[in-house]
Design a protein around this motif. Structure first.
Motif, PDB file in Angstrom:
ATOM      1  N   ASP A  93      -1.977   0.895   3.278  1.00 13.45           N
ATOM      2  CA  ASP A  93      -2.709  -0.272   2.475  1.00 13.45           C
ATOM      3  C   ASP A  93      -2.018  -0.375   1.195  1.00 13.45           C
ATOM      4  N   GLU A  94      -1.150   0.590   0.499  1.00 19.35           N
ATOM      5  CA  GLU A  94      -0.523   0.665  -0.813  1.00 19.35           C
ATOM      6  C   GLU A  94       0.762  -0.386  -0.559  1.00 19.35           C
ATOM      7  N   PRO A 123      -4.792 -10.643   9.900  1.00 16.75           N
ATOM      8  CA  PRO A 123      -4.552  -9.783  10.844  1.00 16.75           C
ATOM      9  C   PRO A 123      -5.184  -8.377  10.526  1.00 16.75           C
ATOM     10  N   ARG A 124      -5.044  -8.146   9.317  1.00 24.09           N
ATOM     11  CA  ARG A 124      -5.612  -6.737   8.651  1.00 24.09           C
ATOM     12  C   ARG A 124      -7.040  -6.790   8.656  1.00 24.09           C
ATOM     13  N   ARG A 134     -10.483   0.501  -0.687  1.00 23.80           N
ATOM     14  CA  ARG A 134     -10.492   0.107  -1.886  1.00 23.80           C
ATOM     15  C   ARG A 134      -9.305  -0.456  -2.194  1.00 23.80           C
ATOM     16  N   THR A 135      -8.135   0.050  -1.719  1.00 27.21           N
ATOM     17  CA  THR A 135      -6.745  -0.558  -2.069  1.00 27.21           C
ATOM     18  C   THR A 135      -6.483  -1.897  -1.077  1.00 27.21           C
ATOM     19  N   LEU A 136      -7.136  -1.903   0.144  1.00 26.71           N
ATOM     20  CA  LEU A 136      -6.938  -2.953   0.841  1.00 26.71           C
ATOM     21  C   LEU A 136      -7.743  -4.207   0.249  1.00 26.71           C
ATOM     22  N   LEU A 141      -8.391  -9.257  -3.083  1.00 24.36           N
ATOM     23  CA  LEU A 141      -9.139  -9.729  -4.103  1.00 24.36           C
ATOM     24  C   LEU A 141      -8.126 -10.314  -5.162  1.00 24.36           C
ATOM     25  N   LEU A 142      -7.024  -9.576  -5.300  1.00 27.74           N
ATOM     26  CA  LEU A 142      -6.037 -10.059  -6.110  1.00 27.74           C
ATOM     27  C   LEU A 142      -5.382 -11.585  -5.640  1.00 27.74           C
TER      28      LEU A 142
END
Length: 297
Positions: A93-94, A123-124, A134-136, A141-142
Motif C-alpha cells: 500500500d505504501e 482493481p485494488r 489507512r494507507t490505501l 482520498l488524495l
C-alpha cells in the motif's frame, strides 16, 4: 510531466470524456507491447516502490523518473499495460500511495488521472474484502481531493456495480467514506450516475448499494427534477424486494426530510412506496408526507 524525459510515451492531450480502462493486462502482455526502454524504466520503478526501508520522502524521490513514465500514458489501454508492467496489484500500500502522490500533481492531466485511477485504484478496491488500510484509503482520498471528477467516474461509480452490487463490507465502507468527501457540486452527478446503471442499464438495488446512496442523500445534494423522478421510479421498482430493509427505509426517510420541497409533486408516488415498506420507519415517513401535503413543504 516532462514528456521529453519519457521513453516511448504518446502525446497527452486531455479530452472532455473520462476514459475507463477495460479488461486486464499481464506483465507478459506489457513486455510484448511496450518499448524496451520504457519497460526498463518501469522495472526500476516496480523495484523502488517495493523497498520497505525507504522513507516516504526518499521513496518519492527515487521513484520520480519511473512515475513520470507511468503517468505519461493517458490512454486507458496504455495505462493498463504500464500498471501490469510494474505488477501494481502486488505492490504494498505504501507503493500505491507513492504513485498516487505523483498522480495527484496538478501537472497530471485529467485524462491521465482517470486512466490511472481505473487501472491502479479500481482493481485494488475490487479486491477489498476487509476495510481498506489507512494507507490505501489515504491514497484514494488524495486522488479524490485533487481529481474529484475522474475519481467519481473511474472509481466510485464503477465500484458501485462490482459483483452486481453485492459489495463487501470493505468496499461499501470505502465508497461511503469517499462519497462523504466528494465535493458538494458533484453529489447530484454521483446519484444520477448510479441511477443510470452500469453501461447505461439500471439494475436492481442491493442493500449494500442503498447504504452507500444514503451517504449521498444525507448530504442534501442539489438534484434536478429528472434525477428526483428517476430516483422515485427506481425506488418503486425496488421496494418490494427491499421492504424489510432498514437501509432502504432510512434512504427514503432521509430523502423525504431533506428534499421535501422537490418531492411535493410526487407525494402520491412516495406514499405508495412508503406504504409497502415493513420497518419501523413507515409511520414517521407517512406522517412526514402528510405534513408535506398540508404545509406545502
Amino acid at each position: 510531466v516532462d514528456d521529453g524525459a519519457i521513453a516511448g510515451s504518446s502525446s497527452d492531450h486531455a479530452g472532455p470524456d473520462q476514459p475507463k480502462a477495460a479488461g486486464a493486462a499481464t506483465p507478459a502482455a506489457a513486455a510484448a507491447a511496450l518499448p524496451s526502454e520504457a519497460l526498463a524504466v518501469l522495472a526500476n520503478l516496480s523495484k523502488s516502490l517495493r523497498e520497505g526501508s525507504l522513507s516516504e520522502e526518499a521513496r518519492a524521490s527515487k521513484c520520480a523518473p519511473g512515475l513520470r513514465q507511468l503517468l505519461s500514458y493517458s490512454e486507458p489501454e496504455q495505462m493498463l499495460l504500464a500498471c501490469a508492467a510494474i505488477d501494481l496489484m502486488t505492490l504494498p500500500d505504501e507503493g500505491v500511495l507513492c504513485a498516487c502522490q505523483a498522480a495527484a500533481s496538478p501537472e497530471v492531466s485529467t485524462r491521465a488521472a482517470a486512466s490511472f485511477t481505473a487501472s491502479a485504484l479500481l482493481p485494488r478496491l475490487a479486491a477489498l474484502e476487509q476495510p481498506a488500510s489507512r494507507t490505501l484509503f489515504s491514497a484514494m482520498l488524495l486522488m479524490l481531493h485533487r481529481h474529484a471528477r475522474p475519481v467519481l467516474e473511474a472509481l466510485v461509480l464503477p465500484a458501485l456495480f462490482l459483483k452486481q452490487g453485492q459489495l463487501s463490507s470493505g468496499q461499501a465502507e470505502a465508497l461511503t467514506r469517499l462519497l462523504k468527501e466528494l465535493p458538494q457540486a458533484l453529489l447530484g452527478k454521483a446519484l444520477a450516475g448510479f441511477l443510470a446503471g452500469e453501461a447505461g442499464v439500471p439494475a436492481p438495488w442491493t442493500e449494500q448499494q442503498v447504504a452507500v446512496l444514503q451517504a449521498v442523500v444525507q448530504r442534501k445534494p442539489t438534484l434536478d427534477a429528472a434525477t428526483v423522478a428517476e430516483l422515485l421510479v427506481q425506488a418503486d421498482a425496488n421496494v418490494d424486494a427491499l421492504f424489510k430493509s432498514v437501509k432502504f427505509s432510512n434512504l427514503l426517510n432521509t430523502l423525504v426530510r431533506s428534499h421535501g420541497a422537490q418531492l411535493k409533486p410526487h407525494v402520491p408516488a412516495v406514499r405508495r412506496i412508503a406504504e409497502r415498506i415493513g420497518t419501523f420507519q413507515q409511520k414517521p415517513i407517512l406522517a412526514a408526507l402528510t405534513k408535506l401535503e398540508a404545509d406545502g413543504g
